[in-house]
Scaffold this motif. Structure first.
Motif, PDB file in Angstrom:
ATOM      1  N   ASN A 191       0.741  -1.125  -0.079  1.00 31.67           N
ATOM      2  CA  ASN A 191       0.204   0.025   0.035  1.00 31.67           C
ATOM      3  C   ASN A 191       0.860   1.263  -0.283  1.00 31.67           C
ATOM      4  OD1 ASN A 191      -2.825   0.770  -0.038  1.00 31.67           O
ATOM      5  ND2 ASN A 191      -2.423   1.654   1.991  1.00 31.67           N
ATOM      6  N   THR A 192       1.896   1.377   0.912  1.00 30.74           N
ATOM      7  CA  THR A 192       2.757   2.403   0.715  1.00 30.74           C
ATOM      8  C   THR A 192       3.357   2.601  -0.417  1.00 30.74           C
ATOM      9  OG1 THR A 192       3.645   1.417   2.917  1.00 30.74           O
ATOM     10  CG2 THR A 192       4.413   3.631   2.339  1.00 30.74           C
ATOM     11  N   ILE A 193       3.941   1.652  -1.038  1.00 28.28           N
ATOM     12  CA  ILE A 193       4.427   1.696  -2.428  1.00 28.28           C
ATOM     13  C   ILE A 193       3.510   2.091  -3.389  1.00 28.28           C
ATOM     14  CG2 ILE A 193       5.692   0.254  -4.341  1.00 28.28           C
ATOM     15  CD1 ILE A 193       7.669   0.127  -2.036  1.00 28.28           C
ATOM     16  N   ARG A 194       2.294   1.796  -3.348  1.00 29.07           N
ATOM     17  CA  ARG A 194       1.310   2.005  -4.185  1.00 29.07           C
ATOM     18  C   ARG A 194       1.102   3.503  -4.090  1.00 29.07           C
ATOM     19  NH1 ARG A 194      -4.014   2.247  -4.685  1.00 29.07           N
ATOM     20  NH2 ARG A 194      -4.378   2.027  -2.554  1.00 29.07           N
ATOM     21  N   LEU A 195       0.943   4.024  -2.946  1.00 27.52           N
ATOM     22  CA  LEU A 195       0.718   5.615  -2.588  1.00 27.52           C
ATOM     23  C   LEU A 195       2.000   6.303  -3.351  1.00 27.52           C
ATOM     24  CD1 LEU A 195      -0.618   5.832   1.115  1.00 27.52           C
ATOM     25  CD2 LEU A 195      -1.831   6.025  -1.028  1.00 27.52           C
ATOM     26  N   THR A 196       3.203   5.719  -3.198  1.00 27.28           N
ATOM     27  CA  THR A 196       4.456   6.280  -3.567  1.00 27.28           C
ATOM     28  C   THR A 196       4.102   6.393  -5.242  1.00 27.28           C
ATOM     29  OG1 THR A 196       5.439   5.142  -1.897  1.00 27.28           O
ATOM     30  CG2 THR A 196       6.799   6.459  -3.260  1.00 27.28           C
ATOM     31  N   LEU A 197       3.765   5.274  -5.537  1.00 23.98           N
ATOM     32  CA  LEU A 197       3.811   5.248  -6.962  1.00 23.98           C
ATOM     33  C   LEU A 197       2.727   6.189  -7.428  1.00 23.98           C
ATOM     34  CD1 LEU A 197       3.668   1.350  -7.462  1.00 23.98           C
ATOM     35  CD2 LEU A 197       5.234   2.997  -8.553  1.00 23.98           C
ATOM     36  N   LEU A 198       1.723   6.276  -6.823  1.00 22.27           N
ATOM     37  CA  LEU A 198       0.556   7.538  -7.284  1.00 22.27           C
ATOM     38  C   LEU A 198       1.127   8.826  -7.302  1.00 22.27           C
ATOM     39  CD1 LEU A 198      -2.825   6.108  -5.795  1.00 22.27           C
ATOM     40  CD2 LEU A 198      -2.245   6.585  -8.303  1.00 22.27           C
ATOM     41  N   SER A 199       1.921   8.969  -6.230  1.00 25.78           N
ATOM     42  CA  SER A 199       2.326  10.419  -5.905  1.00 25.78           C
ATOM     43  C   SER A 199       3.288  10.566  -7.149  1.00 25.78           C
ATOM     44  CB  SER A 199       2.590  10.601  -4.366  1.00 25.78           C
ATOM     45  OG  SER A 199       3.908   9.881  -4.024  1.00 25.78           O
ATOM     46  N   ARG A 200       3.960   9.673  -7.431  1.00 28.85           N
ATOM     47  CA  ARG A 200       5.165   9.957  -8.205  1.00 28.85           C
ATOM     48  C   ARG A 200       4.893   9.545  -9.920  1.00 28.85           C
ATOM     49  NH1 ARG A 200       9.667   6.744  -6.683  1.00 28.85           N
ATOM     50  NH2 ARG A 200      10.621   7.991  -8.358  1.00 28.85           N
ATOM     51  N   LYS A 201       3.405   9.583 -10.062  1.00 28.51           N
ATOM     52  CA  LYS A 201       2.973   9.265 -11.332  1.00 28.51           C
ATOM     53  C   LYS A 201       3.743   9.936 -12.607  1.00 28.51           C
ATOM     54  CE  LYS A 201      -1.708   7.838 -12.747  1.00 28.51           C
ATOM     55  NZ  LYS A 201      -1.909   7.858 -14.222  1.00 28.51           N
ATOM     56  N   ASP A 202       3.717  11.185 -12.392  1.00 25.66           N
ATOM     57  CA  ASP A 202       4.122  11.966 -13.535  1.00 25.66           C
ATOM     58  C   ASP A 202       5.833  11.708 -13.514  1.00 25.66           C
ATOM     59  OD1 ASP A 202       1.885  13.196 -13.554  1.00 25.66           O
ATOM     60  OD2 ASP A 202       2.496  14.961 -12.454  1.00 25.66           O
ATOM     61  N   GLU A 203       6.486  11.526 -12.464  1.00 25.52           N
ATOM     62  CA  GLU A 203       7.760  11.172 -12.577  1.00 25.52           C
ATOM     63  C   GLU A 203       7.992   9.876 -13.391  1.00 25.52           C
ATOM     64  OE1 GLU A 203       9.733  11.256  -8.817  1.00 25.52           O
ATOM     65  OE2 GLU A 203      11.774  10.559  -9.533  1.00 25.52           O
ATOM     66  N   LEU A 204       7.310   8.790 -12.880  1.00 26.30           N
ATOM     67  CA  LEU A 204       7.491   7.633 -13.523  1.00 26.30           C
ATOM     68  C   LEU A 204       7.392   7.453 -15.032  1.00 26.30           C
ATOM     69  CD1 LEU A 204       5.816   5.437 -10.740  1.00 26.30           C
ATOM     70  CD2 LEU A 204       8.229   5.681 -11.292  1.00 26.30           C
ATOM     71  N   GLU A 205       6.058   8.514 -15.607  1.00 28.07           N
ATOM     72  CA  GLU A 205       5.941   8.531 -16.776  1.00 28.07           C
ATOM     73  C   GLU A 205       6.977   9.029 -17.477  1.00 28.07           C
ATOM     74  OE1 GLU A 205       3.054   7.548 -18.251  1.00 28.07           O
ATOM     75  OE2 GLU A 205       3.943   8.280 -20.068  1.00 28.07           O
ATOM     76  N   LEU A 206       7.523  10.324 -16.768  1.00 29.31           N
ATOM     77  CA  LEU A 206       8.702  10.931 -17.505  1.00 29.31           C
ATOM     78  C   LEU A 206       9.846   9.970 -17.465  1.00 29.31           C
ATOM     79  CD1 LEU A 206       9.880  13.566 -18.621  1.00 29.31           C
ATOM     80  CD2 LEU A 206      10.952  13.724 -16.072  1.00 29.31           C
ATOM     81  N   LEU A 207      10.097   9.144 -16.264  1.00 22.96           N
ATOM     82  CA  LEU A 207      11.347   8.248 -16.684  1.00 22.96           C
ATOM     83  C   LEU A 207      11.138   7.282 -17.841  1.00 22.96           C
ATOM     84  CD1 LEU A 207      11.700   7.171 -12.943  1.00 22.96           C
ATOM     85  CD2 LEU A 207      13.471   8.316 -14.516  1.00 22.96           C
TER      86      LEU A 207
END
Ligand SMILES: Nc1ncnc2c1ncn2[C@@H]1O[C@H](COP(=O)(O)OP(=O)(O)OP(=O)(O)O)[C@@H](O)[C@H]1O
Ligand SMILES: [Mg+2]
Lengths: 295, 259
Positions: A191-207
């Motif tokens: 769950n924490t990781i999922r929250l992190t993933l959500l909050s960093r959606k843009d960054e992951l997209e950019l990556l």
């Protein structure tokens, strides 16, 4: 080499940026490891305790008459047929009298008028001292009563039964807290990781747009989970160790501690608990990133 | 240059490419276009003509509905996974909407493009400083991206696009928010990278940057190429020169050297 450094940099950056959520997860993991390990510790100690019960774990079979030599052999066979025992002792009426008299010490003169064989002969059975035996002792006793020439069978019934329910309860608690541990660690971490993933959606997209490799994106989350599991469980075990020592000091004089020798987990068990927790957390984060990133 | 340079003739090769956005927006129609290695190409056209769409196809942010898109010799409809990732590391994209990470500093934003190639952090720092210095942002190194003006953000996104020394630079409206002087800085930077071998596709409706150019200009109108000059024959001399330069790891150019 550069890859490893890059991944670690990324991991620590993440941890640093989302430390409040991380802390919550860490506390949850620590607590669930503590709870599980606490009950597991009691359980293992109680299991050992069976071995220190000694005489309390004796079954006394009272017979209606003195068994002859071949009769003794017969009893011995039948007893062993049920279960392995440590030792079987035949006590004749006379020996019983002698013991009783010895117990009375000064007051032995009260026995003077009694016939030497007023106490029934008996067989003392010392089962193998283990928890397993304890759980079977009632059936053992029932079996022994059914043997011919047996008047009655005695054992520390109440004590044994109470101990038995206690152990059964412990087993359930250990099982439940173990499940709790697995659920909380994997779920909380996922769950924490999922929250992190959500909050960093843009960054992951950019990556992804700049061509980050799958491992580069994913490994930091995996490491993050493993690290949470490691730190959380290590803290939990440390807390348990402190608690253990505190209790030991505090209750050093109380009777339970005289009865059993309480020991902490051996080192390999501590390592195993930490390793398993780390793996569980890593697994939780792994599955969560897979779902989210659809890699 | 970190291209594992393919030997295909063109850096970019589009054959009869159409893109339809659901339900029925025809963003591109039968676009055929080839871009030589080392070329600078201006892509012009009115708003909504399909410039961004074309660039997005080149980086596989979108997939064409019809036709073939090849970049650096790779058919983009057949590429995926590690290969696509490696290809993307060799493409620098200055997005029209910048795609900066608002909470991160300028330096961190630029570093992202290099970190995915596992560039050493000392090198990253060096290149970032040089780029910022060149673009007049030297004092913004540690400023969060969200505190920058539009024009500053635009320059940061350009710096990020070129930072990894890509073989192909896609710039979508790179000067939209910039004054004449700053525009000149950006175009200078592009020229430097082009001299080092990068292929550039610049989508723009800023007439000032292509008015006096002797580079090819392609105009899109409602998704079609209207001034269809065929691609010039590939410049083999150029390709050979690039191969030679790739042979030596020394980067002597001021803008790209890591010293
Ligand atoms: N994701 C999308 N979904 C649906 N339609 C889209 C999408 N992206 C672009 N379009 C449409 O495709 C057409 C071309 O858009 P595009 O963004 O390529 O134009 P452009 O030439 O870049 O314009 P501008 O100069 O304003 O940036 C437009 O009609 C636009 O509405
Ligand atoms: Mg556009």
């Amino acid at each position: 080499m550069n890859f490893i450094i890059a991944v670690f940099t990324q991991t620590f950056r993440n941890l640093f940026q989302t430390w409040s959520a991380q802390l919550l997860t860490l506390i949850t993991i620590t607590l669930s490891v503590l709870i599980f390990a606490f009950f597991y510790l009691i359980y293992t100690n109680v299991q050992h305790a069976g071995q220190q019960l000694d005489d309390d774990l004796r079954l006394v079979i009272y017979l209606d008459e003195e068994p002859a030599e071949e009769m003794q052999e017969e009893y011995r066979k039948k007893i062993v047929k049920f279960d392995k025992v440590e030792r079987i002792e035949f006590v004749s009426s006379k020996e019983a009298y002698g013991r009783f008299a010895a117990q009375l010490e000064e007051d032995r003169d009260v026995l003077e008028d009694m016939p030497r064989d007023f106490l029934p002969p008996s067989i003392e059975v010392y089962p193998v001292r283990s928890l397993d035996t304890l759980t079977k002792i009632k059936r053992f006793s029932d079996y022994l009563v059914s043997l011919p020439g047996v008047l009655k069978v005695q054992y520390g019934r109440e004590w044994v039964e109470r101990f038995y329910t206690f152990v059964k309860l412990l087993r359930i608690i250990v099982f439940l807290s173990g499940s709790l541990l697995i659920l909380t660690t994997t779920f909380m971490v996922a769950n924490t990781i999922r929250l992190t993933l959500l909050s960093r959606k843009d960054e992951l997209e950019l990556l992804r747009l700049v061509g980050a490799s799958t491992h580069y994106i994913r490994l930091p989350f995996f490491l993050e989970g493993a690290l949470q599991g490691f730190i959380g469980s290590a803290a939990g075990m440390a807390a348990l160790f402190l608690l253990f020592n505190w209790i030991k000091l505090r209750f050093a004089v109380s009777s339970i501690f005289q009865l059993f020798e309480f020991t902490f987990f051996p080192f390999p068990v501590v390592i195993a608990i930490i390793v398993i927790s780390s793996l569980l957390c890593a697994g939780g984060s792994f599955s969560s990133t897979r779902k989210f990133l659809q890699l | 240059m970190n291209s594992q340079s393919n030997n295909s003739r063109y850096m970019v090769d589009l054959v009869k490419v159409s893109k339809i956005y659901l339900p029925d927006i025809q963003a591109l129609t039968d676009v055929s276009l080839s871009v030589n290695r080392g070329e600078i190409l201006f892509l012009i056209g009115k708003s909504g003509a399909g410039k961004s769409t074309l660039l997005r196809l080149l980086s596989r942010m979108d997939k064409q509905t019809k036709g073939v898109v090849e970049v650096d010799g790779h058919d983009l409809s057949k590429i995926a996974g590690g290969k696509l990732q490696r290809l993307r590391r060799n493409i620098g994209f200055a997005f029209q909407d910048f795609k900066l990470l608002p909470d991160k500093t300028v330096a961190q934003n630029i570093a992202v493009a290099m970190e995915v190639s596992y560039t050493r952090s000392s090198v990253i720092r060096m290149r970032t400083k040089k780029l910022l210095h060149h673009l007049g942002l030297a004092d913004k190194y540690n400023t969060p991206a969200c505190e920058l003006s539009r024009g500053e953000q635009q320059r940061v996104s350009i710096a990020r696009a070129v930072a990894n020394n890509p073989g192909l630079i896609l710039a979508d409206e790179p000067t939209g928010n910039l004054d004449r002087e700053t525009t000149q800085l950006v175009m200078d930077l592009f020229r430097k990278y082009n001299e080092r071998g990068a292929t550039l596709v610049i989508a723009t409706h800023d007439e000032s940057i292509y008015r006096d150019t002797d580079h090819r200009i392609i105009e899109l109108r409602e998704g079609r190429i209207v001034n269809g000059h065929p691609a010039p024959e590939p410049d083999h001399a150029f390709a050979d020169r690039m191969d030679e330069e790739q042979g030596s790891p020394e980067e002597d150019d001021l803008w790209m050297s890591d010293q």
